[in-house]
Design a protein around this motif. Structure first.
Motif, PDB file in Angstrom:
ATOM      1  N   SER A 191       0.486   2.253  37.007  1.00  0.00           N
ATOM      2  CA  SER A 191      -0.024   1.032  36.382  1.00  0.00           C
ATOM      3  C   SER A 191      -0.376   1.217  34.914  1.00  0.00           C
ATOM      4  O   SER A 191      -0.364   0.263  34.144  1.00  0.00           O
ATOM      5  CB  SER A 191      -1.264   0.535  37.141  1.00  0.00           C
ATOM      6  N   SER A 192      -0.702   2.436  34.523  1.00  0.00           N
ATOM      7  CA  SER A 192      -1.102   2.664  33.126  1.00  0.00           C
ATOM      8  C   SER A 192      -0.756   4.088  32.732  1.00  0.00           C
ATOM      9  O   SER A 192      -1.173   5.038  33.371  1.00  0.00           O
ATOM     10  CB  SER A 192      -2.603   2.427  32.939  1.00  0.00           C
ATOM     11  N   VAL A 193       0.031   4.228  31.671  1.00  0.00           N
ATOM     12  CA  VAL A 193       0.388   5.554  31.194  1.00  0.00           C
ATOM     13  C   VAL A 193      -0.110   5.796  29.780  1.00  0.00           C
ATOM     14  O   VAL A 193       0.123   6.855  29.210  1.00  0.00           O
ATOM     15  CB  VAL A 193       1.925   5.761  31.240  1.00  0.00           C
ATOM     16  N   GLY A 194      -0.795   4.804  29.186  1.00  0.00           N
ATOM     17  CA  GLY A 194      -1.377   5.013  27.875  1.00  0.00           C
ATOM     18  C   GLY A 194      -0.394   4.971  26.725  1.00  0.00           C
ATOM     19  O   GLY A 194      -0.720   5.432  25.638  1.00  0.00           O
ATOM     20  N   LEU A 195       0.806   4.414  26.936  1.00  0.00           N
ATOM     21  CA  LEU A 195       1.796   4.308  25.875  1.00  0.00           C
ATOM     22  C   LEU A 195       2.120   2.835  25.654  1.00  0.00           C
ATOM     23  O   LEU A 195       2.805   2.216  26.465  1.00  0.00           O
ATOM     24  CB  LEU A 195       3.067   5.079  26.233  1.00  0.00           C
ATOM     25  N   HIS A 196       1.599   2.272  24.582  1.00  0.00           N
ATOM     26  CA  HIS A 196       1.847   0.871  24.288  1.00  0.00           C
ATOM     27  C   HIS A 196       3.279   0.690  23.802  1.00  0.00           C
ATOM     28  O   HIS A 196       3.801   1.519  23.047  1.00  0.00           O
ATOM     29  CB  HIS A 196       0.859   0.378  23.231  1.00  0.00           C
ATOM     30  N   GLY A 213       9.267  -4.848  38.597  1.00  0.00           N
ATOM     31  CA  GLY A 213       7.846  -5.100  38.404  1.00  0.00           C
ATOM     32  C   GLY A 213       6.995  -4.900  39.641  1.00  0.00           C
ATOM     33  O   GLY A 213       5.814  -4.554  39.527  1.00  0.00           O
ATOM     34  N   ASN A 214       7.570  -5.101  40.829  1.00  0.00           N
ATOM     35  CA  ASN A 214       6.775  -5.055  42.046  1.00  0.00           C
ATOM     36  C   ASN A 214       7.002  -3.816  42.900  1.00  0.00           C
ATOM     37  O   ASN A 214       6.153  -3.501  43.750  1.00  0.00           O
ATOM     38  CB  ASN A 214       7.067  -6.300  42.899  1.00  0.00           C
ATOM     39  N   ILE A 215       8.107  -3.118  42.702  1.00  0.00           N
ATOM     40  CA  ILE A 215       8.409  -1.968  43.548  1.00  0.00           C
ATOM     41  C   ILE A 215       8.612  -0.698  42.723  1.00  0.00           C
ATOM     42  O   ILE A 215       7.929   0.311  42.937  1.00  0.00           O
ATOM     43  CB  ILE A 215       9.652  -2.244  44.425  1.00  0.00           C
ATOM     44  N   LEU A 216       9.547  -0.733  41.771  1.00  0.00           N
ATOM     45  CA  LEU A 216       9.914   0.496  41.061  1.00  0.00           C
ATOM     46  C   LEU A 216       8.794   0.990  40.153  1.00  0.00           C
ATOM     47  O   LEU A 216       8.309   2.115  40.306  1.00  0.00           O
ATOM     48  CB  LEU A 216      11.197   0.266  40.243  1.00  0.00           C
ATOM     49  N   ILE A 261      20.852 -12.181  39.465  1.00  0.00           N
ATOM     50  CA  ILE A 261      20.910 -10.722  39.406  1.00  0.00           C
ATOM     51  C   ILE A 261      19.774 -10.177  38.546  1.00  0.00           C
ATOM     52  O   ILE A 261      19.068  -9.234  38.934  1.00  0.00           O
ATOM     53  CB  ILE A 261      22.277 -10.270  38.855  1.00  0.00           C
ATOM     54  N   PHE A 262      19.545 -10.793  37.383  1.00  0.00           N
ATOM     55  CA  PHE A 262      18.496 -10.286  36.494  1.00  0.00           C
ATOM     56  C   PHE A 262      17.108 -10.682  36.983  1.00  0.00           C
ATOM     57  O   PHE A 262      16.146  -9.921  36.797  1.00  0.00           O
ATOM     58  CB  PHE A 262      18.739 -10.785  35.065  1.00  0.00           C
ATOM     59  N   MET A 263      16.985 -11.823  37.614  1.00  0.00           N
ATOM     60  CA  MET A 263      15.687 -12.187  38.178  1.00  0.00           C
ATOM     61  C   MET A 263      15.315 -11.231  39.308  1.00  0.00           C
ATOM     62  O   MET A 263      14.164 -10.768  39.398  1.00  0.00           O
ATOM     63  CB  MET A 263      15.729 -13.628  38.691  1.00  0.00           C
ATOM     64  N   ALA A 264      16.296 -10.905  40.162  1.00  0.00           N
ATOM     65  CA  ALA A 264      16.020  -9.959  41.250  1.00  0.00           C
ATOM     66  C   ALA A 264      15.704  -8.576  40.698  1.00  0.00           C
ATOM     67  O   ALA A 264      14.803  -7.886  41.192  1.00  0.00           O
ATOM     68  CB  ALA A 264      17.227  -9.900  42.188  1.00  0.00           C
ATOM     69  N   GLY A 265      16.438  -8.149  39.667  1.00  0.00           N
ATOM     70  CA  GLY A 265      16.171  -6.851  39.062  1.00  0.00           C
ATOM     71  C   GLY A 265      14.792  -6.782  38.446  1.00  0.00           C
ATOM     72  O   GLY A 265      14.079  -5.771  38.599  1.00  0.00           O
ATOM     73  N   GLN A 266      14.376  -7.858  37.772  1.00  0.00           N
ATOM     74  CA  GLN A 266      13.053  -7.874  37.168  1.00  0.00           C
ATOM     75  C   GLN A 266      11.959  -7.869  38.231  1.00  0.00           C
ATOM     76  O   GLN A 266      10.937  -7.188  38.085  1.00  0.00           O
ATOM     77  CB  GLN A 266      12.915  -9.107  36.266  1.00  0.00           C
ATOM     78  N   PHE A 267      12.168  -8.624  39.312  1.00  0.00           N
ATOM     79  CA  PHE A 267      11.192  -8.628  40.410  1.00  0.00           C
ATOM     80  C   PHE A 267      11.107  -7.251  41.057  1.00  0.00           C
ATOM     81  O   PHE A 267      10.012  -6.746  41.332  1.00  0.00           O
ATOM     82  CB  PHE A 267      11.602  -9.676  41.453  1.00  0.00           C
ATOM     83  N   PHE A 268      12.250  -6.622  41.285  1.00  0.00           N
ATOM     84  CA  PHE A 268      12.306  -5.310  41.914  1.00  0.00           C
ATOM     85  C   PHE A 268      11.614  -4.271  41.044  1.00  0.00           C
ATOM     86  O   PHE A 268      10.860  -3.423  41.527  1.00  0.00           O
ATOM     87  CB  PHE A 268      13.767  -4.936  42.160  1.00  0.00           C
TER      88      PHE A 268
END
Length: 367
Positions: free
Chosen positions: A294-299, A284-287, A275-282
């Protein structure tokens, strides 16, 4: 005639000090207005899109308000009671869970639970500490909410404030633009646009990502039968604005409880991990690529510092304004760095004092 730089700095410094003083002294009184402003800012693009579809601003605001009230009411009736009940239950059962975990580890890993071991001493105090601190946290949240104006009044004020701010958002921004000092208006507009883009990418995008992930984790963990799955999913979603932290914290909590609850049923434990692996993939790659950018300037470190500092200084209201202020400061710091690199302090006099010889790369001697 433009004001001297020193005089301008005094005015801007006074404005910043006044802003901080308002946060300091008004504190909880500002909470419903800060929340209402955040809701209006979040929904303004929706109102603009409805206007482009042919609705006027009043009708667009009414439609958005009605939908938001229905969603909030459904959440209050269906989700909030379950979330509160599971949170209270998790705090209350923490001592027994710690004792059961101690027995579990003693049975399967006896060498790690010797008398006087650090692990055993930690488990002896962990449950009571969670219960004590968790109870204090719940009491503090409840008492803080009561001290604002009461929960009911807060629920009434926030939608009203959000409605009027959303209705007048474009007029307010135009009025503020009209008040800008003419000498600096172009620069201020450019900085404001960059701040808005950063906030739009981060807050609007990340709130949407957090809601989607929190809902996914809560429903998936509840369906798989994990105790306190709704609470864990909510926690994982709400802190997902810090990259990897939401999945890490939620994953550790969920997998730890799954190991304790489903020991021997490895497919169930594997299901929680999946469940958490799928959530992390979803995420990082889609949401995140589509909703946040890709970059919002907030570290992440800058965000954590801002949340901790403003929360310590100004309480819950400070935590609410920490991200916008952090975004604004980040844009301003980058602007000042650009100006510094364009100035004589950074470049020095080398460009004027040295010339390159025609046949080599060494500076020619002055005659």
């Amino acid at each position: 005639m433009a004001l001297p730089v020193g005089t301008q700095m005094k005015y801007w410094g006074l404005a910043a000090a006044l802003f901080l003083a308002v946060l300091w002294f008004l504190g909880d009184v500002l909470l419903p207005f800060v929340l209402g402003g955040a809701v209006a800012y979040f929904l303004d693009p929706v109102a603009d899109r409805l206007e482009r579809l042919g609705l006027n601003r009043i009708l667009a605001t009414v439609v958005i308000t009605l939908i938001a009230v229905l969603v909030f009411a459904a959440a209050a009736l269906l989700v909030v009671p379950t979330l509160v009940n599971q949170s209270v239950a998790l705090v209350n059962v923490a001592p027994s869970v710690a004792r059961d975990m101690q027995a579990f580890l003693t049975e399967r890993f006896p060498s790690s639970m010797d008398e006087g071991s650090i692990l055993r001493q930690s488990l002896d105090t962990l449950g009571e500490t969670i219960k004590e601190r968790g109870g204090e946290l719940i009491d503090a949240v409840v008492s803080s909410a009561r001290n604002v104006l009461s929960v009911v009044l807060l629920i009434v004020i926030v939608p009203v404030v959000a409605f009027y701010l959303l209705l007048d958002w474009d007029r307010m921004t135009a009025a503020i633009d009209d008040l800008l000092p003419r000498d600096h208006a172009p620069v201020i507009r450019r900085l404001a646009k960059q701040i808005d883009e950063t906030l739009a990418s981060f807050i609007r995008g990340q709130v949407t990502v957090g809601l989607i992930l929190g809902t996914y984790y809560a429903i998936a963990l509840m369906l798989i039968g994990l105790d306190f799955g709704v609470v864990i999913g909510f926690v994982a979603g709400i802190i997902s604005f810090i990259p990897y932290v939401g999945a890490l914290v939620g994953g550790v909590l969920a997998i730890g409880l799954a190991l304790f609850q489903f020991w021997g049923e490895w497919w169930m434990i594997g299901g929680v991990v999946a469940i958490f692996m799928a959530g992390q993939f979803f995420e990082g790659n889609i949401l995140s690529p589509n909703l946040v950018g890709s970059s919002v300037g907030l570290h992440p470190v800058w965000l954590i510092f801002a949340l901790a500092a403003f929360g310590s200084l100004f309480g819950f209201v400070g935590m609410l304004v920490a991200v916008p202020v952090a975004a604004a400061l980040g844009v301003i710091v980058r602007f000042l760095a650009e100006r510094y690199k364009e100035g004589r302090l950074y470049k020095g006099l080398s460009d004027n004092s040295l010339t390159i010889g025609p046949d080599d790369d060494t500076p020619a001697d002055d005659a």
